[in-house]
Design an enzyme around this catalytic site. Structure first.
Site, PDB file in Angstrom:
ATOM      1  N   TYR A  24     -15.072  65.345  40.645  1.00 21.22           N
ATOM      2  CA  TYR A  24     -14.965  64.503  39.671  1.00 21.22           C
ATOM      3  C   TYR A  24     -13.444  64.299  39.242  1.00 21.22           C
ATOM      4  O   TYR A  24     -13.033  64.782  39.297  1.00 21.22           O
ATOM      5  CB  TYR A  24     -15.540  65.301  38.413  1.00 21.22           C
ATOM      6  CG  TYR A  24     -15.612  64.606  37.263  1.00 21.22           C
ATOM      7  CD1 TYR A  24     -16.767  63.851  36.821  1.00 21.22           C
ATOM      8  CD2 TYR A  24     -14.571  64.744  36.027  1.00 21.22           C
ATOM      9  CE1 TYR A  24     -16.631  62.811  35.721  1.00 21.22           C
ATOM     10  CE2 TYR A  24     -14.694  63.970  34.955  1.00 21.22           C
ATOM     11  CZ  TYR A  24     -15.436  63.080  34.796  1.00 21.22           C
ATOM     12  OH  TYR A  24     -15.736  62.566  33.698  1.00 21.22           O
ATOM     13  N   ASP A  54      -6.051  64.373  43.867  1.00 15.71           N
ATOM     14  CA  ASP A  54      -6.092  64.196  42.326  1.00 15.71           C
ATOM     15  C   ASP A  54      -5.896  65.877  41.851  1.00 15.71           C
ATOM     16  O   ASP A  54      -6.500  66.873  42.033  1.00 15.71           O
ATOM     17  CB  ASP A  54      -7.703  64.173  41.998  1.00 15.71           C
ATOM     18  CG  ASP A  54      -7.977  64.204  40.611  1.00 15.71           C
ATOM     19  OD1 ASP A  54      -7.231  64.675  39.745  1.00 15.71           O
ATOM     20  OD2 ASP A  54      -9.163  63.794  40.237  1.00 15.71           O
ATOM     21  N   LYS A  65      -3.139  66.574  31.920  1.00 15.41           N
ATOM     22  CA  LYS A  65      -3.205  67.991  31.503  1.00 15.41           C
ATOM     23  C   LYS A  65      -1.779  68.315  31.121  1.00 15.41           C
ATOM     24  O   LYS A  65      -1.343  67.924  29.908  1.00 15.41           O
ATOM     25  CB  LYS A  65      -3.894  68.902  32.495  1.00 15.41           C
ATOM     26  CG  LYS A  65      -5.195  68.307  32.982  1.00 15.41           C
ATOM     27  CD  LYS A  65      -6.328  68.424  31.887  1.00 15.41           C
ATOM     28  CE  LYS A  65      -7.831  68.240  32.697  1.00 15.41           C
ATOM     29  NZ  LYS A  65      -8.716  67.970  31.772  1.00 15.41           N
TER      30      LYS A  65
END
Length: 429
Positions: A144, A239, A267
């Site tokens: 994802y 990613d 994050k």
């Protein structure tokens, strides 16, 4: 546990917000029941509006690597916000953040700040297409990369949780430009590039899959992808929104010794504030506006408060021994959970890297998306609620990784394992 106030808030929210939440997995649809509403957080713990306390293994989905409300991070935010919340012009902290990222991650010679992981991955794909003049991208089943149209093809995480492997609203023409591969399959990757390599702009991958629970790369697999991309002139995009600065100071690319062409982050570099970034080779990033023709912009990009929170977090994790201690805690947790399940006679295994883990109700090993899907979701759901009742908050989905912070000490690990022993006994029957 009391939940009257959370129930009341959820009832109100469902009338005004789709599903009552602002991000789908939060709704507990996969595990059943209703979500709790947080009041505050500190260290390894969340506290809800009904006064319940939980040991938190979600950590705001990754950024709270030093624990919630760390004084050093809060102090940095407080100092910065007194000068204003947003300027719309350059500020010194975004330059310092760029210096920090490029010094920690050698593959990133230049970097652009954005506001979310989704924005970072969308921008990286645009750079790949613009730089190569090609249109097709490759992603992996179960991975994802945010909710961009190109990424909602055989996606993981909340898409799997809700049973929506492909999303309405994604034009077929755009979906046709996305090729998918099974993660950890050497031959499938070779075959795809042999057939379509000249059309592929870039391959984007979670080097450690964190959105189909937690799946680690087989030995040599990431190196194989690097070689294929180099051979066929495609860009390799890591990613690292989840793994960046967590599994090692330099992320998964440092852990496995791979040099991607582009990387995306989020994050941790926001320390809990909304943030994202993408970076890579200088010749590629120099093509981004205003240096080059590939356009991308954002009003709040490089926000000073987010930069302050992220820089304070990076200072904490650059402390010598930080990741070694994080690795020790992660192993202690996973070893304890496996021992408790074994004693209860329950098929159960874990995957783990420093600060990140996966839980599977099946025998191991788990190396592919198909392996992950073979875990017993009904048993996980029962385990989730049994743990929640005992004050341990795990990700409310069988397809999400868990996170350990430096605030998870021996006491929190021991309490978690003790709760798991009781939970395993309950779900054994």
């Amino acid at each position: 546990m009391k939940n009257e106030r959370s129930h009341s808030l959820f009832t109100r929210a469902k009338d005004l917000i789709p599903g009552g939440v602002n991000s789908p997995v939060r709704a507990f649809k996969s595990v059943g029941g209703e979500p709790f509403f947080a009041q505050r957080a500190e260290g390894a713990h969340l506290f809800d509006v009904d006064g319940n306390r939980y040991i938190d293994y979600v950590g705001s989905w990754g950024p709270m690597i030093a624990g919630h409300a760390h004084p050093q991070v809060l102090d940095a935010v407080a100092r910065t916000m007194r000068d204003g919340l947003s300027f719309g012009v350059p500020n010194a902290l975004e330059v310092t953040m760029a210096e920090a990222i490029t010094s920690i991650v050698p593959s990133c010679e230049m970097v652009r700040m954005v506001n979310s992981g989704t924005e970072a991955t969308l921008s990286a794909i645009r750079v790949a297409r613009g730089a190569t003049g090609r249109n097709r991208i490759v992603k992996f089943e179960g991975c994802y990369h945010g909710h961009g149209d190109s990424f909602l093809v055989k996606a993981g995480s909340g898409v799997m949780t809700l049973g929506l492997p492909n999303s309405p609203g994604v034009p077929a023409a755009l979906a046709d430009l996305t090729l998918t591969l099974p993660y950890n399959d050497f031959d499938a990757a070779t075959k795809l590039f042999d057939e379509a390599g000249s059309d592929i702009a870039g391959l984007i991958i979670e080097p450690i899959v964190g959105n189909a629970n937690c799946i680690l790369p087989r030995a040599g697999y990431l190196q194989h992808l690097r070689e294929l991309c180099t051979r066929h002139g495609a860009l390799l995009i890591f990613d690292e929104v989840m793994t960046g600065f967590r599994v090692a100071l330099g992320g998964a690319q440092a852990l496995y010794g791979i040099t991607p062409d582009l990387s995306t982050f989020g994050k941790i570099i926001g320390g809990g504030m909304p943030v994202g970034a993408y970076g890579g080779r200088r010749d590629l990033m120099a093509q981004v506006a205003p240096s080059g023709p590939i356009y991308q912009a954002g009003t709040l990009s490089g926000n000073p408060v987010a930069m302050a929170a992220g820089l304070a977090t990076l200072d904490l994790i650059r402390t010598p021994g930080f990741h070694a201690a994080l690795e020790h805690s992660t192993h202690a947790l996973c070893d304890g959970l496996e021992a408790a399940a074994r004693d209860a006679g329950i098929a159960f295994t874990t995957t783990r890297v420093p600060g990140m883990f996966g839980l599977y109700f099946r025998e191991g090993p788990v190396e592919t998306f198909e392996d992950a899907k073979a875990s017993d979701p009904a048993r996980f759901n029962r385990f989730f609620h049994a743990m929640l009742e005992r004050g341990v908050y795990l990700a409310p989905s069988a397809f999400e990784a868990g996170f350990v912070s430096s605030a998870h000490g021996e006491a929190e690990i021991a309490q978690t394992v003790a709760a798991a022993r009781e939970a395993f006994a309950i779900i054994r029957n």
